[in-house]
Motif scaffolding. Sequence first.
Motif, short mmCIF file in Angstrom:
data_model
loop_
_atom_site.label_atom_id
_atom_site.label_comp_id
_atom_site.label_asym_id
_atom_site.label_seq_id
_atom_site.Cartn_x
_atom_site.Cartn_y
_atom_site.Cartn_z
N ALA A 29 8.81 105.98 50.45
CA ALA A 29 9.73 105.20 51.29
C ALA A 29 11.06 105.92 51.45
CB ALA A 29 9.93 103.81 50.69
N ALA A 30 11.58 106.47 50.33
CA ALA A 30 12.85 107.17 50.39
C ALA A 30 12.76 108.41 51.29
CB ALA A 30 13.29 107.57 48.98
N ARG A 31 11.67 109.13 51.21
CA ARG A 31 11.49 110.32 52.05
C ARG A 31 11.42 109.96 53.53
NH1 ARG A 31 8.09 115.15 49.39
NH2 ARG A 31 8.95 115.08 47.29
N LEU A 32 10.74 108.87 53.83
CA LEU A 32 10.64 108.44 55.22
C LEU A 32 12.01 108.05 55.76
CD1 LEU A 32 7.39 106.24 55.03
CD2 LEU A 32 7.60 108.52 56.04
N VAL A 33 12.78 107.34 54.95
CA VAL A 33 14.12 106.93 55.37
C VAL A 33 15.00 108.14 55.60
CG1 VAL A 33 16.21 105.73 54.67
CG2 VAL A 33 13.98 104.65 54.32
N ARG A 34 14.97 109.10 54.67
CA ARG A 34 15.79 110.31 54.80
C ARG A 34 15.42 111.11 56.05
NH1 ARG A 34 15.13 110.85 49.09
NH2 ARG A 34 13.51 112.44 49.43
N SER A 35 14.15 111.05 56.42
CA SER A 35 13.69 111.80 57.58
C SER A 35 13.88 111.03 58.88
CB SER A 35 12.21 112.17 57.42
OG SER A 35 12.01 112.97 56.27
N GLY A 36 14.40 109.81 58.78
CA GLY A 36 14.64 109.02 59.99
C GLY A 36 13.38 108.48 60.63
N ILE A 37 12.31 108.35 59.85
CA ILE A 37 11.04 107.82 60.38
C ILE A 37 11.00 106.32 60.16
CG2 ILE A 37 8.53 107.79 60.07
CD1 ILE A 37 8.64 110.74 59.46
N ALA A 38 10.88 105.58 61.25
CA ALA A 38 10.78 104.13 61.17
C ALA A 38 9.36 103.73 60.78
CB ALA A 38 11.17 103.50 62.51
N PHE A 39 9.23 102.77 59.88
CA PHE A 39 7.90 102.29 59.49
C PHE A 39 7.98 100.79 59.25
CE2 PHE A 39 10.15 103.62 55.72
CZ PHE A 39 9.86 102.67 54.75
N HIS A 40 6.89 100.11 59.57
CA HIS A 40 6.87 98.66 59.43
C HIS A 40 5.99 98.19 58.27
CE1 HIS A 40 3.51 99.67 62.20
NE2 HIS A 40 2.86 98.76 61.49
N ALA A 41 5.31 99.12 57.61
CA ALA A 41 4.48 98.75 56.46
C ALA A 41 4.31 99.95 55.55
CB ALA A 41 3.11 98.25 56.91
N LEU A 42 4.29 99.70 54.25
CA LEU A 42 4.01 100.74 53.25
C LEU A 42 3.36 100.04 52.07
CD1 LEU A 42 4.22 103.66 52.21
CD2 LEU A 42 6.47 103.09 51.30
N GLN A 43 2.06 100.24 51.91
CA GLN A 43 1.35 99.52 50.84
C GLN A 43 0.12 100.29 50.40
OE1 GLN A 43 0.63 95.94 53.09
NE2 GLN A 43 -1.41 96.59 53.73
N ARG A 44 -0.30 100.02 49.18
CA ARG A 44 -1.53 100.62 48.68
C ARG A 44 -2.72 100.10 49.48
NH1 ARG A 44 -2.57 100.03 42.38
NH2 ARG A 44 -0.41 100.73 42.48
N GLU A 45 -3.66 100.98 49.75
CA GLU A 45 -4.84 100.59 50.51
C GLU A 45 -5.59 99.48 49.79
OE1 GLU A 45 -8.92 102.59 52.31
OE2 GLU A 45 -7.91 103.52 50.61
N LYS A 46 -6.01 98.47 50.53
CA LYS A 46 -6.83 97.41 49.98
C LYS A 46 -8.29 97.82 50.12
CE LYS A 46 -3.49 93.79 51.10
NZ LYS A 46 -3.22 92.56 51.89
N ARG A 47 -8.91 98.16 49.00
CA ARG A 47 -10.28 98.67 49.01
C ARG A 47 -11.17 97.65 48.32
NH1 ARG A 47 -12.97 103.38 45.84
NH2 ARG A 47 -14.43 104.25 47.34
N ASP A 48 -11.71 96.71 49.08
CA ASP A 48 -12.57 95.69 48.49
C ASP A 48 -14.03 96.06 48.67
OD1 ASP A 48 -13.20 95.05 51.14
OD2 ASP A 48 -11.75 93.41 51.20
N LEU A 49 -14.88 95.30 47.99
CA LEU A 49 -16.31 95.61 47.99
C LEU A 49 -16.91 95.49 49.38
CD1 LEU A 49 -18.86 96.30 46.46
CD2 LEU A 49 -19.10 93.89 45.86
N GLU A 50 -16.47 94.50 50.15
CA GLU A 50 -17.02 94.32 51.49
C GLU A 50 -16.72 95.52 52.37
OE1 GLU A 50 -16.92 91.11 55.20
OE2 GLU A 50 -15.85 90.68 53.33
#
Length: 301
Positions: free
Chosen positions: A269-290
Amino acid sequence: MIEARELTRRFGENVAADSVSFTIGQGEIVGLLGHNGAGKTTVMKLLTGFLEPSSGSAEIDGQDVTEHAAEVQRKVGYLPETVPLYSEMTVVDYLEFAATVRGVPASERSSAVSRVVEATGLNQHALAVIDTLSRGFKQRVGVAQAILHAPRFLILDEPTSGLDPAQTQEMRDLIRRLAESATVILSTHIMQEVDAVCDRVMILRAGELALDEKLADLQRSERLYVGTDADREALAEAVGERVDLDTADGGWFLTFDRTPGDDLSAEVAARLVRSGIAFHALQREKRDLETVFRRVSGTDV
């Protein structure tokens, strides 16, 4: 221990089980998943000696299933998808008969029947005619006949098929109790069953073993999802060359060489902010059995 080595079964031109190999240790609860026709029932019948392999072998407790079928079957409890019941008999009479067939000594049959009636919650229905029972209680009778001889290995084919939600939960609780003293293979096409009671999953696809993982490992992901309109080059430069980038719907997956935690997420997140990249989500992938099942079985769209 249960061990399958290149287990193969052909029916004419159809290969129902194709070089399936796995090892299951004592005390494990393993879910065998797959679409209808994937080979689940064939594998279970091969493990229990009801079918002979076209090639390959299976061992249970160190004994070859084909060469020592009778000895192996004395150690295995098997619930087939179609429960083998005599509908005109009472529950107790049927279980007494099943105990005889199982080779339970005459002096031990009454206590064995009492034990499984108690274990499966059939006390109030012990004298009922099987044909008068609900689907859920018929399933319990099927499980009861499978555990009469106190098997160390339990193989259940679609044990919750056709049950209502309450009956399904009761069957799950029963399987958990049985697993305290037996190795369990649970075949199903219902992923919630595996999530609820199993600690390991095997997925069959067209007769082949396509996946074999511990559930905890399967659900652990080494990817972060970044929701952003930034392009690949800008994102790679911002987060560094130590990650692989995979496109995702509305963003990118960042793949690391370790499971991302809060510290790594904060760093990205800090690297994205420093690089001026806008992002609306940052989360660990949800890897469920389905999700994994759809991908492995080739039905992901």
